[in-house]
Write a protein that holds these residues in place. Sequence first.
Motif, PDB file in Angstrom:
ATOM      1  N   SER A  35      -2.244  11.303  -2.614  1.00  0.00           N
ATOM      2  CA  SER A  35      -3.678  11.063  -2.531  1.00  0.00           C
ATOM      3  C   SER A  35      -4.271  11.974  -1.462  1.00  0.00           C
ATOM      4  CB  SER A  35      -3.964   9.594  -2.177  1.00  0.00           C
ATOM      5  OG  SER A  35      -5.346   9.391  -1.997  1.00  0.00           O
ATOM      6  N   PHE A  36      -5.409  12.561  -1.810  1.00  0.00           N
ATOM      7  CA  PHE A  36      -6.098  13.423  -0.867  1.00  0.00           C
ATOM      8  C   PHE A  36      -7.292  12.707  -0.228  1.00  0.00           C
ATOM      9  CE2 PHE A  36      -4.122  16.548  -3.774  1.00  0.00           C
ATOM     10  CZ  PHE A  36      -3.376  17.244  -2.835  1.00  0.00           C
ATOM     11  N   ALA A  37      -7.269  11.422  -0.173  1.00  0.00           N
ATOM     12  CA  ALA A  37      -8.379  10.663   0.397  1.00  0.00           C
ATOM     13  C   ALA A  37      -8.459  10.913   1.905  1.00  0.00           C
ATOM     14  CB  ALA A  37      -8.193   9.174   0.128  1.00  0.00           C
ATOM     15  N   PRO A  38      -9.672  10.960   2.450  1.00  0.00           N
ATOM     16  CA  PRO A  38      -9.792  11.158   3.910  1.00  0.00           C
ATOM     17  C   PRO A  38      -9.296   9.937   4.670  1.00  0.00           C
ATOM     18  CG  PRO A  38     -11.934  10.685   2.956  1.00  0.00           C
ATOM     19  CD  PRO A  38     -10.985  10.857   1.797  1.00  0.00           C
ATOM     20  N   LYS A  39      -8.909  10.160   5.901  1.00  0.00           N
ATOM     21  CA  LYS A  39      -8.411   9.069   6.727  1.00  0.00           C
ATOM     22  C   LYS A  39      -9.542   8.241   7.298  1.00  0.00           C
ATOM     23  CE  LYS A  39      -5.168   8.110  10.489  1.00  0.00           C
ATOM     24  NZ  LYS A  39      -4.257   8.714  11.505  1.00  0.00           N
ATOM     25  N   TYR A  40     -10.670   8.912   7.600  1.00  0.00           N
ATOM     26  CA  TYR A  40     -11.799   8.212   8.203  1.00  0.00           C
ATOM     27  C   TYR A  40     -13.077   8.533   7.428  1.00  0.00           C
ATOM     28  CZ  TYR A  40      -8.563   7.876  12.157  1.00  0.00           C
ATOM     29  OH  TYR A  40      -7.474   7.638  12.933  1.00  0.00           O
ATOM     30  N   ASP A  41     -14.045   7.665   7.578  1.00  0.00           N
ATOM     31  CA  ASP A  41     -15.404   7.885   7.084  1.00  0.00           C
ATOM     32  C   ASP A  41     -16.368   7.777   8.260  1.00  0.00           C
ATOM     33  OD1 ASP A  41     -14.709   8.246   4.439  1.00  0.00           O
ATOM     34  OD2 ASP A  41     -14.826   6.111   3.970  1.00  0.00           O
ATOM     35  N   PHE A  42     -17.495   8.482   8.147  1.00  0.00           N
ATOM     36  CA  PHE A  42     -18.527   8.439   9.178  1.00  0.00           C
ATOM     37  C   PHE A  42     -19.775   7.802   8.574  1.00  0.00           C
ATOM     38  CE2 PHE A  42     -15.659  11.760  10.464  1.00  0.00           C
ATOM     39  CZ  PHE A  42     -15.552  11.586  11.834  1.00  0.00           C
ATOM     40  N   VAL A  43     -20.178   6.686   9.146  1.00  0.00           N
ATOM     41  CA  VAL A  43     -21.305   5.931   8.629  1.00  0.00           C
ATOM     42  C   VAL A  43     -22.395   5.891   9.699  1.00  0.00           C
ATOM     43  CG1 VAL A  43     -19.879   4.553   7.104  1.00  0.00           C
ATOM     44  CG2 VAL A  43     -20.313   3.753   9.430  1.00  0.00           C
ATOM     45  N   ARG A  65     -27.254   7.938  14.737  1.00  0.00           N
ATOM     46  CA  ARG A  65     -25.917   8.085  15.309  1.00  0.00           C
ATOM     47  C   ARG A  65     -24.877   7.599  14.309  1.00  0.00           C
ATOM     48  NH1 ARG A  65     -23.700   5.075  20.800  1.00  0.00           N
ATOM     49  NH2 ARG A  65     -21.639   6.076  20.836  1.00  0.00           N
ATOM     50  N   GLN A  66     -23.748   8.269  14.272  1.00  0.00           N
ATOM     51  CA  GLN A  66     -22.679   7.933  13.341  1.00  0.00           C
ATOM     52  C   GLN A  66     -21.484   7.358  14.094  1.00  0.00           C
ATOM     53  OE1 GLN A  66     -21.893  11.585  11.235  1.00  0.00           O
ATOM     54  NE2 GLN A  66     -23.546  11.238   9.774  1.00  0.00           N
ATOM     55  N   LYS A  67     -20.751   6.520  13.411  1.00  0.00           N
ATOM     56  CA  LYS A  67     -19.516   5.995  13.960  1.00  0.00           C
ATOM     57  C   LYS A  67     -18.395   6.185  12.940  1.00  0.00           C
ATOM     58  CE  LYS A  67     -20.115   1.211  12.355  1.00  0.00           C
ATOM     59  NZ  LYS A  67     -20.179  -0.203  12.788  1.00  0.00           N
ATOM     60  N   ARG A  68     -17.190   6.313  13.476  1.00  0.00           N
ATOM     61  CA  ARG A  68     -16.028   6.558  12.620  1.00  0.00           C
ATOM     62  C   ARG A  68     -15.360   5.240  12.250  1.00  0.00           C
ATOM     63  NH1 ARG A  68     -10.986   9.848  14.964  1.00  0.00           N
ATOM     64  NH2 ARG A  68     -10.595   7.778  15.853  1.00  0.00           N
ATOM     65  N   VAL A  69     -15.141   5.072  10.964  1.00  0.00           N
ATOM     66  CA  VAL A  69     -14.467   3.875  10.461  1.00  0.00           C
ATOM     67  C   VAL A  69     -13.322   4.308   9.553  1.00  0.00           C
ATOM     68  CG1 VAL A  69     -16.541   2.455  10.595  1.00  0.00           C
ATOM     69  CG2 VAL A  69     -16.053   3.711   8.502  1.00  0.00           C
ATOM     70  N   ASP A  70     -12.378   3.440   9.384  1.00  0.00           N
ATOM     71  CA  ASP A  70     -11.251   3.735   8.500  1.00  0.00           C
ATOM     72  C   ASP A  70     -11.731   3.816   7.057  1.00  0.00           C
ATOM     73  OD1 ASP A  70      -9.548   3.728  10.660  1.00  0.00           O
ATOM     74  OD2 ASP A  70      -9.064   1.588  10.460  1.00  0.00           O
TER      75      ASP A  70
END
Length: 407
Positions: free
Chosen positions: A234-242, A212-217
Amino acid sequence: MNRPVNDMQLKVLRWVADGADIDNPPNDTFKMSAGALRDRKLIKVSKSNGKWDATITEIGTYYLEHGRYPQTNRAPFNRRRNQLPKPRTAPSKSPKDPTAVTSKPEPTPTAPHKSPDVIDIPTQLRRPHKAVREIIDHKARLEVPKEQQQRALLILHALAQEAIRRDWIVTPNPSTFRRDPWTDRRTKVSPGADLFTIDAGDKPVAIRLRMRQKRVDHELTEKEIADKERYRWSFAPKYDFVQTERMRLEIRESSSNAYVIEDTVATQIEDKLTRAVEGIAAASVKERELVERRRQRDIEIAEERRRAEILRQHAERYGSWFDTLDQLRSDLAHHSELADTVDRLRHAVRLRGPDDEDFCALGEYLAWSERHLDASDPLRTIRLPHGERPDLSYEEWREWSRRNPRR
C-alpha cells in the motif's frame, strides 16, 4: 426586500461605476448581471440607437462604499395631525412635593482608552485596495472555511489600509484566466498561496492567510485496504494534515523565512495585527542592514585588492633588481672561468715555444682571447635595473614570493 449581490454582480457593479467600458466587459454574461442590478435599483440601463449603456445610481454608489443597502427605517407617521408622534415622558413631580425624589444625572459613558498602536479592524469592506479586491473576486484563493472568509477579508483589508497609511507599496497578485478550448468558457486560476505583497521600502514581503493545520494519523480508505489485502502493499500516506479552527497569518520574506501570527486560546490575529506591521517594517530594516554589510564588505575587498596590487608592484620591482644582480653574478662567474681558460691557453703557448710550427697562429689566437677577455668584463659596463629602488625588505619579498610562486 433587498436581495444580496453575489460576486459576479458585484464585479459588474464596479465595472459600471468605472464607466461601463463596453469594449472591455468584466465577463461574458455582464448584461444578465446588469439586469439583476437594475431590478435592485443599483444601476440604470438604457439602450438608444442600438447602443447599450449603464450608469450607477446613488444606491449603487452607497452599496460599493458600505457593502450594504442604505437604511430605510422610518418613524411611524401620525395621520391625525400629520406630525411625528412625540415620545411619552413620565409625569414630573413638583419640586415642592415632599415625595419627589431628586435623582442625580448619570455620568455619560466614555469611550475606552485605545492605544495609538492598535490597528482598527473594520466591520465592513469599504473601498478595499485592488489587492484585496482581487481576493474578493476570487475567494477560492482563501484557504479558510466559508464561514471564516469575511473575517479573513477584513484582516487583509485592515492590513492593506494600514500599509497605505504608512505610504508603503501594496502590490496585488492577480488571478489569471484559463479558457476552455471546447466550451470557450473562462475559468479563474489562482496564482499561488501569496495573496499580495507589501513593501515597506526595501524588502517586499508576501502575505498569506490560511487555517493552521495539524498532523493526524492517516486512516486507510476502503480502496487502500482492498489494495493492501490483494497486492500485499500500500502506498497510503502515514499522516494527514487537517485544518484546525485557528487562523494563521504569514509574513514571508522568502520561501524558507516567514514571520507567523496565529490565533491562540486567549488572543486572535486582530489583536496582534500591529506585530504583523512591525514584522513587515523589520524585513525592510533587515534588508537595509544586509545591503549595508554587503557594501562594507565590498569596500573591504576593494581595499584588500588595492593593497595586494601595491604589494605586487613593489615585489615585482624588487624581483627585477634581484634578477639584474643575479645576472651580474652569473656573468662574473662565467668571466672568471673564461679568464682561467685564457691563462691556461697562455701557459700552453709558452710551453710550445717559437720552434712549434703553429706558434704564430697560436699567438694570434691568444692575443684575440686576451682582448675578448678584457672587453667582456661585466664590471666594465654594468647593466642597471629598471624602475625606482624597491622599498620592500628581503624578508617581505621572500614571503610574497613564497605565496606567489612564479610559473
